[in-house]
Enzyme design. Structure first.
Site, PDB file in Angstrom:
ATOM      1  N   PHE A  28       0.811  -1.214   0.000  1.00 46.12           N
ATOM      2  CA  PHE A  28       0.000   0.000   0.000  1.00 46.12           C
ATOM      3  C   PHE A  28       0.839   1.257   0.000  1.00 46.12           C
ATOM      4  O   PHE A  28       0.343   2.340   0.236  1.00 46.12           O
ATOM      5  CB  PHE A  28      -0.947  -0.004   1.208  1.00 46.12           C
ATOM      6  CG  PHE A  28      -1.889  -1.175   1.197  1.00 46.12           C
ATOM      7  CD1 PHE A  28      -2.776  -1.351   0.161  1.00 46.12           C
ATOM      8  CD2 PHE A  28      -1.858  -2.104   2.214  1.00 46.12           C
ATOM      9  CE1 PHE A  28      -3.642  -2.433   0.139  1.00 46.12           C
ATOM     10  CE2 PHE A  28      -2.723  -3.194   2.196  1.00 46.12           C
ATOM     11  CZ  PHE A  28      -3.617  -3.345   1.156  1.00 46.12           C
ATOM     12  N   LYS A  46       2.858   7.387   5.095  1.00 47.18           N
ATOM     13  CA  LYS A  46       2.662   6.326   4.115  1.00 47.18           C
ATOM     14  C   LYS A  46       2.236   6.963   2.801  1.00 47.18           C
ATOM     15  O   LYS A  46       1.149   7.524   2.689  1.00 47.18           O
ATOM     16  CB  LYS A  46       1.623   5.313   4.592  1.00 47.18           C
ATOM     17  CG  LYS A  46       1.268   4.279   3.548  1.00 47.18           C
ATOM     18  CD  LYS A  46       0.576   3.068   4.141  1.00 47.18           C
ATOM     19  CE  LYS A  46       1.555   2.193   4.877  1.00 47.18           C
ATOM     20  NZ  LYS A  46       0.976   0.870   5.204  1.00 47.18           N
ATOM     21  N   ASP A 140      -6.682  -7.338   6.314  1.00 43.24           N
ATOM     22  CA  ASP A 140      -5.259  -7.594   6.072  1.00 43.24           C
ATOM     23  C   ASP A 140      -4.534  -7.822   7.404  1.00 43.24           C
ATOM     24  O   ASP A 140      -3.448  -7.290   7.625  1.00 43.24           O
ATOM     25  CB  ASP A 140      -4.628  -6.440   5.305  1.00 43.24           C
ATOM     26  CG  ASP A 140      -3.328  -6.848   4.622  1.00 43.24           C
ATOM     27  OD1 ASP A 140      -3.088  -8.057   4.475  1.00 43.24           O
ATOM     28  OD2 ASP A 140      -2.547  -5.948   4.244  1.00 43.24           O
TER      29      ASP A 140
END
Length: 359
Positions: A28, A46, A140
């Site tokens: 991701f 991120k 996840d």
């Protein structure tokens, strides 16, 4: 625990961040650590092109001590990223990495009291996400998505990203091998073409994750992903034989083993709810709560020793390299006199006198 919705996310620009360091990368996006000059603390960033699609998830995330806190949206040009602007999620920085890195550094599972706390905190995080309205699915769950703060307290990260990522890749008609979750932790129904994730999907993954936390190992470590994809729908699960033999020496282990087996049931309707999981883990954690502080201290001491040894080894390696380079320079600087000269001469006879002189 606060259950209120998050306010409008802050927009964080380059001018506020400094000391960028790449700390990880995954399906991701790349993850950086940077210093927020106004907040006077380190944050995790991120980077991902799908961040705008994740805004909705972030804004209804709410607040819980067992899920990672999203602090804002980054928009700018990170160092060495080229001229184009990038988007990213700015999150609290978790100093001690993840359960995956902890297992790697310890070479196995942490002390039993800490195992019990981690199992309970992960269950609390899942229960929080499932209690939101509408419920948020993680999709996840795995050791690398359970982050650890400076006191080794667990927080879930990357919740809901898998579903958004799948939607985005389907919309862009790209053939992506990443199915939104590590295959070993995915429920059997996820391998069906008609798969529609539910809360029970997370519960299955929690059962496998719980096994990993207890054993300090990864499920099916030597199996090909194609084999795992085939065998999970046919009922294959991680082995419980080894840890069952340890049940007599670890209070509460039997309860966690039973919870694992219930969580990874083939039939979705037989799996427990997140609240039921939390109830079981809470009872087990209560048995060892008094010993958690010592267990955490023991682990932190070992982690710090490992880090010191790693730094010392790196320093020695650099020192040896520099010494070798320096030794090469010494030989280059040694005086050797005039270089040899090649002299051409005509053929001549040596007399006895001249020959004796040369000898």
């Amino acid at each position: 625990m606060a259950l209120t919705s998050c306010p409008q996310p802050a927009l964080i620009a380059d001018s506020i961040l400094r000391d960028w360091v790449v700390i990880d990368s995954g399906g991701f996006g790349q993850i950086h650590k940077a210093r927020h000059q106004q907040w006077c603390c380190d944050v995790a960033i991120k980077l991902n092109l799908l961040i705008l699609k994740l805004k909705e998830h972030m804004m209804r995330q709410g607040s819980s001590p067992y899920v990672i806190q999203v602090l804002g949206i980054y928009q700018g040009r990170p160092p060495s990223s080229g001229p184009s602007k990038q988007l990213g999620l700015v999150m609290e920085f978790m100093e001690r990495g993840s359960v995956a890195s902890l297992q790697k550094n310890l070479g196995g599972a942490p002390p039993w009291p800490l195992v019990c706390r981690l199992a309970h905190e992960v269950a609390l995080g899942i229960n929080f996400l499932h209690s939101l309205s509408p419920a948020m699915l993680h999709l996840d769950l795995k050791p690398s998505n359970v982050l650890l703060d400076s006191h080794l307290k667990a927080k879930l990260t990357d919740f809901g990203l898998a579903q958004v990522y799948q939607s985005a890749t389907r919309a862009s008609k790209k053939n992506c091998k990443d199915e939104g979750g590590t295959i070993s932790y995915m429920p059997p129904e996820a391998f069906s073409l008609s798969y529609s994730p539910t809360k029970a999907s997370d519960i299955y993954s929690y059962g496998i994750l719980l096994w990993s936390i207890v054993t300090g190992k990864q499920p099916y470590p030597n199996a090909l992903s194609s084999v795992v994809r085939l065998r999970i729908p046919r009922g294959d699960r991680p082995s419980l034989k080894e840890i069952s033999c340890q049940a007599t020496g670890c209070a509460g282990l039997t309860g966690l083993i039973e919870l694992m087996a219930t969580c990874w049931e083939e039939r979705v309707d037989k799996r427990p709810t997140s609240r039921e999981c939390t109830t079981v883990t809470e009872e087990v954690f209560k048995m060892h709560k008094h010993a958690v502080v010592d267990a955490v201290h023991q682990v932190l001491k070992r982690l710090d020793q490992n880090e010191e040894e790693r730094i010392t080894e790196q320093f020695q390696r650099v020192h040896i390299t520099e010494a070798a380079v320096g030794a090469g320079n010494i030989y280059d600087s040694v005086p050797t006199g005039r270089p040899p000269v090649q002299v051409r001469c005509r053929t001549f006879r040596l007399t006895l006198q001249s020959a004796e002189y040369l000898i």
